[in-house]
Design a protein around this motif. Structure first.
Motif, PDB file in Angstrom:
ATOM      1  N   ALA A  59       0.815  -1.218   0.000  1.00 58.16           N
ATOM      2  CA  ALA A  59       0.000   0.000   0.000  1.00 58.16           C
ATOM      3  C   ALA A  59       0.850   1.272   0.000  1.00 58.16           C
ATOM      4  O   ALA A  59       0.308   2.380   0.034  1.00 58.16           O
ATOM      5  CB  ALA A  59      -0.933  -0.001   1.207  1.00 58.16           C
ATOM      6  N   GLY A  60       2.177   1.119  -0.007  1.00 53.71           N
ATOM      7  CA  GLY A  60       3.050   2.290  -0.036  1.00 53.71           C
ATOM      8  C   GLY A  60       3.445   2.810   1.331  1.00 53.71           C
ATOM      9  O   GLY A  60       3.877   3.959   1.466  1.00 53.71           O
ATOM     10  N   TYR A  61       3.329   1.970   2.356  1.00 56.61           N
ATOM     11  CA  TYR A  61       3.655   2.384   3.720  1.00 56.61           C
ATOM     12  C   TYR A  61       4.950   1.722   4.208  1.00 56.61           C
ATOM     13  O   TYR A  61       5.068   1.362   5.371  1.00 56.61           O
ATOM     14  CB  TYR A  61       2.498   2.042   4.663  1.00 56.61           C
ATOM     15  N   LEU A  62       5.901   1.595   3.318  1.00 57.19           N
ATOM     16  CA  LEU A  62       7.182   0.971   3.658  1.00 57.19           C
ATOM     17  C   LEU A  62       7.916   1.753   4.741  1.00 57.19           C
ATOM     18  O   LEU A  62       8.417   1.181   5.708  1.00 57.19           O
ATOM     19  CB  LEU A  62       8.058   0.858   2.405  1.00 57.19           C
ATOM     20  N   ARG A  63       8.000   3.075   4.579  1.00 59.90           N
ATOM     21  CA  ARG A  63       8.748   3.901   5.529  1.00 59.90           C
ATOM     22  C   ARG A  63       8.170   3.787   6.932  1.00 59.90           C
ATOM     23  O   ARG A  63       8.900   3.660   7.917  1.00 59.90           O
ATOM     24  CB  ARG A  63       8.712   5.364   5.061  1.00 59.90           C
ATOM     25  N   GLU A  64       6.838   3.828   7.026  1.00 60.24           N
ATOM     26  CA  GLU A  64       6.194   3.710   8.335  1.00 60.24           C
ATOM     27  C   GLU A  64       6.487   2.352   8.968  1.00 60.24           C
ATOM     28  O   GLU A  64       6.737   2.256  10.177  1.00 60.24           O
ATOM     29  CB  GLU A  64       4.683   3.906   8.197  1.00 60.24           C
ATOM     30  N   CYS A  65       6.471   1.322   8.146  1.00 56.43           N
ATOM     31  CA  CYS A  65       6.734  -0.034   8.631  1.00 56.43           C
ATOM     32  C   CYS A  65       8.158  -0.144   9.177  1.00 56.43           C
ATOM     33  O   CYS A  65       8.387  -0.686  10.266  1.00 56.43           O
ATOM     34  CB  CYS A  65       6.517  -1.028   7.490  1.00 56.43           C
ATOM     35  N   ILE A  66       9.112   0.389   8.437  1.00 57.03           N
ATOM     36  CA  ILE A  66      10.515   0.339   8.853  1.00 57.03           C
ATOM     37  C   ILE A  66      10.730   1.132  10.139  1.00 57.03           C
ATOM     38  O   ILE A  66      11.443   0.696  11.049  1.00 57.03           O
ATOM     39  CB  ILE A  66      11.428   0.875   7.731  1.00 57.03           C
ATOM     40  N   GLN A  67      10.108   2.299  10.234  1.00 62.49           N
ATOM     41  CA  GLN A  67      10.291   3.147  11.416  1.00 62.49           C
ATOM     42  C   GLN A  67       9.746   2.486  12.673  1.00 62.49           C
ATOM     43  O   GLN A  67      10.382   2.524  13.733  1.00 62.49           O
ATOM     44  CB  GLN A  67       9.626   4.503  11.185  1.00 62.49           C
ATOM     45  N   VAL A  68       8.557   1.895  12.564  1.00 60.08           N
ATOM     46  CA  VAL A  68       7.973   1.215  13.724  1.00 60.08           C
ATOM     47  C   VAL A  68       8.854   0.042  14.136  1.00 60.08           C
ATOM     48  O   VAL A  68       9.173  -0.136  15.320  1.00 60.08           O
ATOM     49  CB  VAL A  68       6.544   0.722  13.411  1.00 60.08           C
ATOM     50  N   TYR A  69       9.255  -0.749  13.157  1.00 58.15           N
ATOM     51  CA  TYR A  69      10.095  -1.912  13.453  1.00 58.15           C
ATOM     52  C   TYR A  69      11.403  -1.487  14.120  1.00 58.15           C
ATOM     53  O   TYR A  69      11.800  -2.037  15.155  1.00 58.15           O
ATOM     54  CB  TYR A  69      10.395  -2.683  12.169  1.00 58.15           C
ATOM     55  N   GLY A  70      12.066  -0.504  13.520  1.00 60.78           N
ATOM     56  CA  GLY A  70      13.361  -0.072  14.036  1.00 60.78           C
ATOM     57  C   GLY A  70      13.284   0.490  15.441  1.00 60.78           C
ATOM     58  O   GLY A  70      14.151   0.220  16.277  1.00 60.78           O
ATOM     59  N   SER A  71      12.245   1.267  15.729  1.00 57.47           N
ATOM     60  CA  SER A  71      12.144   1.886  17.053  1.00 57.47           C
ATOM     61  C   SER A  71      11.958   0.841  18.149  1.00 57.47           C
ATOM     62  O   SER A  71      12.560   0.939  19.225  1.00 57.47           O
ATOM     63  CB  SER A  71      10.992   2.893  17.082  1.00 57.47           C
ATOM     64  N   VAL A  72      11.148  -0.184  17.876  1.00 59.66           N
ATOM     65  CA  VAL A  72      10.905  -1.218  18.886  1.00 59.66           C
ATOM     66  C   VAL A  72      12.128  -2.110  19.063  1.00 59.66           C
ATOM     67  O   VAL A  72      12.568  -2.377  20.185  1.00 59.66           O
ATOM     68  CB  VAL A  72       9.672  -2.072  18.516  1.00 59.66           C
ATOM     69  N   ARG A  73      12.700  -2.565  17.960  1.00 58.30           N
ATOM     70  CA  ARG A  73      13.831  -3.488  18.067  1.00 58.30           C
ATOM     71  C   ARG A  73      15.090  -2.796  18.583  1.00 58.30           C
ATOM     72  O   ARG A  73      15.904  -3.413  19.274  1.00 58.30           O
ATOM     73  CB  ARG A  73      14.117  -4.139  16.712  1.00 58.30           C
ATOM     74  N   LYS A  74      15.259  -1.521  18.272  1.00 58.79           N
ATOM     75  CA  LYS A  74      16.435  -0.811  18.785  1.00 58.79           C
ATOM     76  C   LYS A  74      16.378  -0.717  20.310  1.00 58.79           C
ATOM     77  O   LYS A  74      17.412  -0.794  20.987  1.00 58.79           O
ATOM     78  CB  LYS A  74      16.533   0.588  18.175  1.00 58.79           C
ATOM     79  N   SER A  75      15.179  -0.573  20.855  1.00 58.26           N
ATOM     80  CA  SER A  75      15.036  -0.556  22.316  1.00 58.26           C
ATOM     81  C   SER A  75      15.502  -1.878  22.918  1.00 58.26           C
ATOM     82  O   SER A  75      16.119  -1.907  23.987  1.00 58.26           O
ATOM     83  CB  SER A  75      13.578  -0.292  22.703  1.00 58.26           C
ATOM     84  N   ALA A  76      15.216  -2.978  22.221  1.00 61.89           N
ATOM     85  CA  ALA A  76      15.658  -4.292  22.692  1.00 61.89           C
ATOM     86  C   ALA A  76      17.178  -4.404  22.641  1.00 61.89           C
ATOM     87  O   ALA A  76      17.807  -4.956  23.553  1.00 61.89           O
ATOM     88  CB  ALA A  76      15.017  -5.394  21.850  1.00 61.89           C
TER      89      ALA A  76
END
Length: 353
Positions: free
Chosen positions: A161-178
């Motif tokens: 749907a064209g929401y690649l950037r949003e997907c990457i940002q959410v993923y990165g923010s959560v996993r970086k905390s880990a």
């Protein structure tokens, strides 16, 4: 031209499901998570998203396009929340027994007094998590397979749907905390190069021992496992999406890790630093192959280059210290012989490539 009747019915049915889970319009939708429920409801929602996306391709009238766009925006906002919730729910700090490298260390490295090291002294060195070895790399399974499947289902639709950037940002923010949490367990501090260079050498000696141990764990276990998770969720979804998510997660921590060795490599030279600089050089040299495996993509080239440059500077620093020490000895030779005529205990042979 009006779309066929069946298509209209399918769209309206899908739209109804999407709107029912619109968290901006429903208190019930705000309190519940779709992917925390039963599989039927999950699949029903995903099928509704697929139908809306399919309808967008064939919508010809302006009203149809507007309705489809509105529905897909609501769906993507919902899927983003679901994606984040699944990540958080299945992101737990690594167990201490997982954060240990099985490769042999110099005896003095076991003197590390970090909380993690003390904890590890009473545990087995092998992780209870499943992993597959790649040379000295251990890739731990960070999430259960059902969570990975759900995350991949969501990511696939967001990217389409064209929401690649949003997907990457959410993923990165959560996993970086880990990753940050694991760094704290390993005793890796957030220090700038200037902060490190201002520390007393006695303090730095302890931190160097800790860094050598932590760097092996970070590269061979932590970073490698994060890369594996990115591949499990994103591989094949777009161009190098898995690598983009991997770098979003670990680029900052990787720079933080290697900045320590870089600070030592460019610090003021003095004879008492020689042995620890050699230890750092040996450790980084041993890790270089693993670094090239974990950071093998074009986007992670800067990490590989940084490691190689640090290794070169450490070798240069050691050679410089040896040269300065040799000149000092030649200028002022000792008049007191070494007992027994043996080699002086400060002598150490090191060959640099």
């Amino acid at each position: 031209m009006e779309p066929p009747g069946n298509d209209v019915v399918a769209f309206e049915s899908a739209e109804k499901i999407i709107l029912r889970w619109d968290s901006t319009a429903s208190e019930d939708a705000r309190e519940k998570m779709i992917f925390a429920g039963d599989r039927y409801e999950i699949d029903r929602y995903l099928q509704a998203v697929d139908e809306i996306q399919r309808s967008m391709e064939f919508a010809t009238l302006s009203d149809d396009q507007n309705k489809a766009n509105s529905a897909i925006q609501i769906a993507m906002a919902r899927l983003e929340d679901e994606f984040r919730n699944i990540l958080i729910a299945h992101t737990t700090p690594m167990e201490a027994e997982s954060l240990t490298d099985s490769s042999p260390l110099p005896e003095e490295d076991y003197e590390d007094d970090s909380p993690l090291t003390k904890d590890l002294e009473h545990q087995e060195s092998n992780s209870s998590c499943s992993y597959r070895p790649t040379n000295s790399i251990r890739e731990i399974d960070l999430m259960p397979s059902d969570a990975i499947y759900d995350l991949r289902c969501i990511a696939e639709r967001m990217i389409l749907a064209g929401y690649l950037r949003e997907c990457i940002q959410v993923y990165g923010s959560v996993r970086k905390s880990a990753v940050d949490s694991s760094f704290r367990k390993l005793g890796i501090e957030k220090l700038s190069i200037g902060d490190i260079q201002r520390l007393e050498w006695e303090i730095l000696e302890t931190k160097i021992r800790r860094w050598i141990r932590a760097a092996k764990v970070c590269v061979r276990i932590l970073f490698a496992s994060e890369k594996k998770l990115c591949e499990q969720i994103f591989e094949g979804l777009g161009i190098a999406t898995d690598d983009a998510c991997f770098m979003e997660t670990i680029k900052g921590p990787a720079i933080q890790l290697f900045n320590f060795a870089e600070a030592i490599s460019i610090s003021r030279r003095s004879p008492e630093k020689l042995f620890k600089i050699l230890d750092l050089h040996d450790a980084l040299s041993d890790l270089l192959v693993d670094i090239e495996i974990v950071f093998d993509s074009k986007s992670s080239e800067s990490i590989r280059v940084q490691a190689v440059e640090i290794l070169s500077r450490l070798a240069e620093a050691a050679r410089g210290i040896l040269s300065e020490f040799e000149n000092a000895v030649l200028r002022e030779p000792s008049k007191v012989p070494v007992p027994g005529g043996t080699i002086h205990p400060l002598t150490r042979v090191k060959v640099f490539e």
